[in-house]
Scaffold this motif. Structure first.
Motif, PDB file in Angstrom:
ATOM      1  N   ASN A  83       0.855  -1.188   0.000  1.00  0.00           N
ATOM      2  CA  ASN A  83       0.000   0.000   0.000  1.00  0.00           C
ATOM      3  C   ASN A  83       0.888   1.233   0.000  1.00  0.00           C
ATOM      4  O   ASN A  83       1.925   1.250   0.665  1.00  0.00           O
ATOM      5  N   VAL A  84       0.467   2.262  -0.717  1.00  0.00           N
ATOM      6  CA  VAL A  84       1.160   3.541  -0.654  1.00  0.00           C
ATOM      7  C   VAL A  84       0.268   4.496   0.137  1.00  0.00           C
ATOM      8  O   VAL A  84      -0.932   4.552  -0.091  1.00  0.00           O
ATOM      9  N   ILE A  85       0.859   5.174   1.104  1.00  0.00           N
ATOM     10  CA  ILE A  85       0.073   6.143   1.891  1.00  0.00           C
ATOM     11  C   ILE A  85      -0.035   7.414   1.047  1.00  0.00           C
ATOM     12  O   ILE A  85       0.826   8.287   1.094  1.00  0.00           O
ATOM     13  N   GLU A  86      -1.074   7.455   0.236  1.00  0.00           N
ATOM     14  CA  GLU A  86      -1.204   8.522  -0.759  1.00  0.00           C
ATOM     15  C   GLU A  86      -1.642   9.844  -0.131  1.00  0.00           C
ATOM     16  O   GLU A  86      -2.556   9.884   0.683  1.00  0.00           O
ATOM     17  N   ARG A  87      -0.990  10.903  -0.579  1.00  0.00           N
ATOM     18  CA  ARG A  87      -1.286  12.245  -0.062  1.00  0.00           C
ATOM     19  C   ARG A  87      -2.760  12.618  -0.232  1.00  0.00           C
ATOM     20  O   ARG A  87      -3.408  13.103   0.688  1.00  0.00           O
ATOM     21  N   GLY A  88      -3.281  12.367  -1.426  1.00  0.00           N
ATOM     22  CA  GLY A  88      -4.674  12.727  -1.692  1.00  0.00           C
ATOM     23  C   GLY A  88      -5.642  11.924  -0.834  1.00  0.00           C
ATOM     24  O   GLY A  88      -6.646  12.456  -0.340  1.00  0.00           O
ATOM     25  N   GLY A 134       0.669  -3.533   9.613  1.00  0.00           N
ATOM     26  CA  GLY A 134       1.330  -2.745   8.576  1.00  0.00           C
ATOM     27  C   GLY A 134       2.823  -2.747   8.852  1.00  0.00           C
ATOM     28  O   GLY A 134       3.250  -2.445   9.969  1.00  0.00           O
ATOM     29  N   GLU A 135       3.618  -3.133   7.847  1.00  0.00           N
ATOM     30  CA  GLU A 135       5.074  -3.222   8.029  1.00  0.00           C
ATOM     31  C   GLU A 135       5.786  -2.325   7.031  1.00  0.00           C
ATOM     32  O   GLU A 135       5.273  -2.086   5.937  1.00  0.00           O
ATOM     33  N   ASP A 136       7.002  -1.893   7.391  1.00  0.00           N
ATOM     34  CA  ASP A 136       7.791  -1.127   6.430  1.00  0.00           C
ATOM     35  C   ASP A 136       8.515  -2.085   5.477  1.00  0.00           C
ATOM     36  O   ASP A 136       8.361  -3.315   5.564  1.00  0.00           O
ATOM     37  N   ASN A 137       9.342  -1.503   4.593  1.00  0.00           N
ATOM     38  CA  ASN A 137      10.078  -2.292   3.592  1.00  0.00           C
ATOM     39  C   ASN A 137      10.967  -3.373   4.184  1.00  0.00           C
ATOM     40  O   ASN A 137      11.233  -4.391   3.561  1.00  0.00           O
ATOM     41  N   GLU A 195       4.861   7.059   2.243  1.00  0.00           N
ATOM     42  CA  GLU A 195       5.633   5.819   2.403  1.00  0.00           C
ATOM     43  C   GLU A 195       4.883   4.602   1.837  1.00  0.00           C
ATOM     44  O   GLU A 195       3.680   4.626   1.661  1.00  0.00           O
ATOM     45  N   GLU A 196       5.681   3.577   1.550  1.00  0.00           N
ATOM     46  CA  GLU A 196       5.113   2.315   1.087  1.00  0.00           C
ATOM     47  C   GLU A 196       5.109   1.350   2.251  1.00  0.00           C
ATOM     48  O   GLU A 196       6.126   1.197   2.934  1.00  0.00           O
ATOM     49  N   ILE A 197       3.977   0.718   2.481  1.00  0.00           N
ATOM     50  CA  ILE A 197       3.924  -0.244   3.577  1.00  0.00           C
ATOM     51  C   ILE A 197       3.284  -1.542   3.078  1.00  0.00           C
ATOM     52  O   ILE A 197       2.639  -1.579   2.036  1.00  0.00           O
TER      53      ILE A 197
END
Lengths: 133, 149
Positions: free
Chosen positions: B15-20, B122-125, B92-94
């Motif tokens: 998932n990308v935490i998208e600004r919009g 939710g985990e980081d890279n 960020e990408e999670i």
């Protein structure tokens, strides 16, 4: 010295009372969250389940409640946020958000939090732990 | 009826935490604070970037658990618990996944209720946990009957 450091156990943050719940509020939340359960937006679907009308997403109320803490993010972040959903929120209900400091230690502040409706009935209730980042 | 699913997990989904998406979400919960929505404010904050509201993970994709078909109608959300190791950063990408933690049935005054406990992560890279989530979903007897047809 941060804004919450002076707060004593048993003291509360300033309550926030929301505007009466509208259908558009819930349509917006459905779109933003991806929760399209029709019980939150379409009267007929709510009536099929024996409800007088649509009800707010519990997560809408939980999302709103967190804003009591947004002004303090320069000192803390929300580490734990737990909620029990206690009652339904209907259209035109007036929801008030409340937080009372319950516990402190060096790095953490624990608040009892709840949202109540215009009849002073709890709709959600739980706990927020703020932690220094 | 979901006993066999206890312990089953979904595959991780990026998932990308998208600004919009964060802005739309913050507006929908009536909390469009500049820390969530203003790039400039985020840069000057102690996080050096924007963060997402704590309940934003509601909007993320956790993947499917094979064979598990929950209706989107008629379920009651009983409990919701978030735990964060750090805030979620905009941009960020999670990697998100879900697991069936528990399932049990209880007889109540209004018939039998079923409780489904789901955990989400939710985990980081690097596979480090950013947040975990526990959700208790209540299934009424009426909905359960529909599911079994």
């Amino acid at each position: 010295m941060n804004a919450l450091a002076e707060l004593q156990i048993g003291e509360s943050l300033q309550d926030i009372t929301l505007s009466p719940v509208t259908r558009l509020d819930l349509i917006k939340y459905a779109g933003a969250s991806g929760d399209y359960n029709p019980i939150h937006t379409i009267d007929k679907e709510a009536e099929k389940l024996g409800l007088p009308g649509i009800i707010a997403h519990g997560m809408w109320t939980m999302g709103n409640l967190a804003k009591l803490f947004t002004p303090y993010y320069e000192d803390y972040f929300i580490q734990d946020y737990s909620i029990r959903f206690k009652g339904m929120v209907f259209l035109d209900d007036v929801v008030t958000l409340k937080a009372e400091l319950a516990e402190t230690d060096e790095e953490k502040l624990t608040f009892k939090v709840k949202a109540v409706n215009q009849h002073d009935k709890d709709v959600i209730k739980g706990k927020v732990v703020l932690s220094t980042y | 009826m979901f006993h066999d699913f206890i312990g089953k997990k979904s595959e991780k989904v990026k998932n990308v935490i998208e600004r919009g998406a964060v802005k739309k979400f913050a507006e929908a919960i009536g909390d469009p604070h500049p820390l969530f929505v203003s790039e400039e404010y985020g840069k000057k904050s102690r996080f050096k970037q924007n963060i997402a509201p704590p309940t934003f993970p509601r909007a993320l994709d956790y993947g499917e658990i094979e064979g598990m078909n929950l209706p989107n109608k008629g379920l009651i959300h009983g409990e919701q618990i978030y735990h964060y190791e750090r805030p979620l950063f905009v941009g960020e990408e999670i990697y998100c996944s879900t697991e069936i933690k528990n399932y049990y049935e209880r007889k109540g005054s209004s018939g039998e209720l079923s409780f489904l406990v789901l955990t989400r992560r939710g985990e980081d890279n690097d596979g480090k946990t950013i947040f975990t989530e526990e959700q208790v979903v209540i299934i009424t007897e009426a909905v359960k009957k529909e599911l079994m047809v």
